[in-house]
Design a protein around this motif. Structure first.
Motif, short mmCIF file in Angstrom:
data_model
loop_
_atom_site.label_atom_id
_atom_site.label_comp_id
_atom_site.label_asym_id
_atom_site.label_seq_id
_atom_site.Cartn_x
_atom_site.Cartn_y
_atom_site.Cartn_z
N THR A 1 17.06 57.56 26.95
CA THR A 1 15.67 57.89 26.59
C THR A 1 15.00 58.58 27.77
O THR A 1 15.58 58.69 28.84
N SER B 1 12.58 57.73 29.85
CA SER B 1 12.50 56.97 31.10
C SER B 1 13.70 56.03 31.14
O SER B 1 13.94 55.30 30.18
N PRO B 2 14.46 56.06 32.24
CA PRO B 2 15.69 55.26 32.27
C PRO B 2 15.40 53.77 32.10
O PRO B 2 14.56 53.22 32.80
N ALA B 3 16.06 53.15 31.13
CA ALA B 3 15.86 51.72 30.89
C ALA B 3 16.82 50.94 31.78
O ALA B 3 17.96 50.69 31.41
N LEU B 4 16.35 50.63 32.98
CA LEU B 4 17.19 49.92 33.95
C LEU B 4 16.37 48.82 34.60
O LEU B 4 15.14 48.90 34.65
N TYR B 5 17.05 47.82 35.13
CA TYR B 5 16.35 46.77 35.87
C TYR B 5 16.30 47.15 37.34
O TYR B 5 17.32 47.21 38.02
N GLU B 6 15.07 47.39 37.81
CA GLU B 6 14.87 47.87 39.19
C GLU B 6 15.34 46.85 40.22
O GLU B 6 15.77 47.20 41.31
N ASN C 1 23.37 46.14 36.89
CA ASN C 1 22.80 46.72 35.68
C ASN C 1 23.90 47.04 34.68
O ASN C 1 23.81 46.65 33.51
N LYS D 1 18.70 57.38 39.49
CA LYS D 1 18.41 56.47 38.36
C LYS D 1 18.86 57.12 37.04
O LYS D 1 19.39 56.45 36.17
N ALA E 1 21.47 55.76 34.43
CA ALA E 1 21.12 55.58 33.01
C ALA E 1 22.15 56.28 32.11
O ALA E 1 22.49 55.78 31.04
N ARG F 1 25.10 54.12 32.00
CA ARG F 1 24.84 53.00 31.08
C ARG F 1 25.06 53.45 29.63
O ARG F 1 25.69 52.75 28.84
#
Ligand SMILES: Nc1ncnc2c1ncn2[C@@H]1O[C@H](COP(=O)(O)OP(=O)(O)OP(=O)(O)O)[C@@H](O)[C@H]1O
Length: 310
Positions: A82, A84-89, A96, A140, A144, A147
């Protein structure tokens, strides 16, 4: 084989029609782009194709499945990136990937191998145990992408994959997408408003305007369709007066010193044109067909669509 078949797709949010009578197909191994300005309906299309919305009308098949009722089976075989990368900072890159792989139910051994392969491919192996919060936007986005590829998706959906990246990071992401296709024959569904990105990466594009398709096809098809009459630039060694009649099947000849612009009706006329030019006995330095860029076609169609509105 077609991996995506969309027929007469319409989607409305209440009174607002986001998509109107959209039809297209995407073949296996193809890089297909949905092009359009903000609000054209790109994200809505990706959500419908992944079964997150149910279409108001029309039909959608993805990998032979119906996303609205078989969403989980579709999503198990697709990867989505998407805007904005959906990642856990607060987690590291490796944590991740492990988390998302486990969530997707990947077996531990397979997940470990796949993670290392992707970290290497996306040039993240050295920073894999650092927190994502310390990464640049480009890193990032690469993570992503990794991922989205964990489950070896048959179709990779990329929604504005280079949004917010600087030119260098954008180029890297574009090159990675191109190499995914080269090395794995990955089917890619790309949403973008960056026309040069689509021009460089895609086999076919669909130009969207307020939820409606203005055109769909390969760049060569669109160039042919929206540029009736092909222009050819001819650089002569020295100026010489030439009339269209000297260069049959030329339709028009424009001259500026030793540079000619000759119009023919089809690309297939160019060899005859070259033959005629050679027959004139004038030394020729260069013959080059001039073709409209995707950007020119895009703005022409968008302007026509705007103008056609009440
Ligand atoms: N959940 C929603 N509720 C109501 N309207 C929505 C919703 N999602 C999208 N829309 C509307 O549907 C239309 C298409 O939106 P969509 O997000 O698909 O466009 P987009 O081409 O992806 O644009 P962008 O590049 O800005 O993301 C817009 O008019 C938008 O306002």
């Amino acid at each position: 084989m077609e991996t995506i078949i969309v027929e007469h797709l319409t989607h409305a949010f209440g009174e607002r029609r986001a998509l109107e009578d959209l039809s297209f197909t995407v073949g296996e191994g193809e890089v297909f782009a949905l092009l359009g300005p903000n609000g054209a309906g790109k994200t809505t299309t990706v959500r419908l194709l992944n079964g997150l919305y149910r279409a108001t009308a029309g039909s959608v098949r993805v990998l032979g499945l119906e996303p609205a009722t078989q969403g989980e089976q579709v999503r198990a075989q697709t990867g989505v990136l998407t805007e904005s990368p959906a990642l856990y900072e607060r987690l590291t890159a490796r944590q991740n990937l492990r988390f998302f792989g486990e969530m997707a139910g990947m077996p531990a051994g397979e997940l470990r191998r796949r993670m290392e392969e992707l970290l290497e491919f996306f040039d993240l192996a050295e920073r894999a145990d650092e927190r994502v919060a310390t990464f640049s936007k480009g890193m990032k986005q690469r993570l992503a992408l990794a991922r989205a590829l964990l489950n070896r998706p048959k179709i990779l959906f990329l929604d504005e994959p280079t949004a917010g990246l600087d030119p260098e990071a954008s180029r890297q992401v574009r090159e990675l997408i191109a190499s995914l296709r080269r090395e794995n024959g990955q089917t890619v569904f790309l949403c973008t408003h960056i026309l040069t990105e689509a021009e460089r990466l895609c086999d076919r594009v669909l130009i969207l305007h307020q939820g409606r398709a203005l055109a769909v096809g390969s760049l060569a098809e669109l160039q042919q369709r929206f540029n009736p009459g092909v222009w050819v630039e001819v650089q002569l060694l020295e100026p010489r007066a030439i009339a269209p009649g000297d260069l049959t099947p030329a339709l028009q000849v424009q001259a500026q010193d030793a540079l000619l612009r000759v119009q023919v009706s089809r690309l297939e006329d160019i060899p005859t044109l070259i033959h005629r030019l050679a027959g004139l006995g004038t030394p020729i330095l260069r013959v080059e067909p001039l073709r409209p860029s995707l950007e020119e076609i895009y703005f022409k169609l968008q302007d026509q669509a705007e103008g056609g509105q009440p």
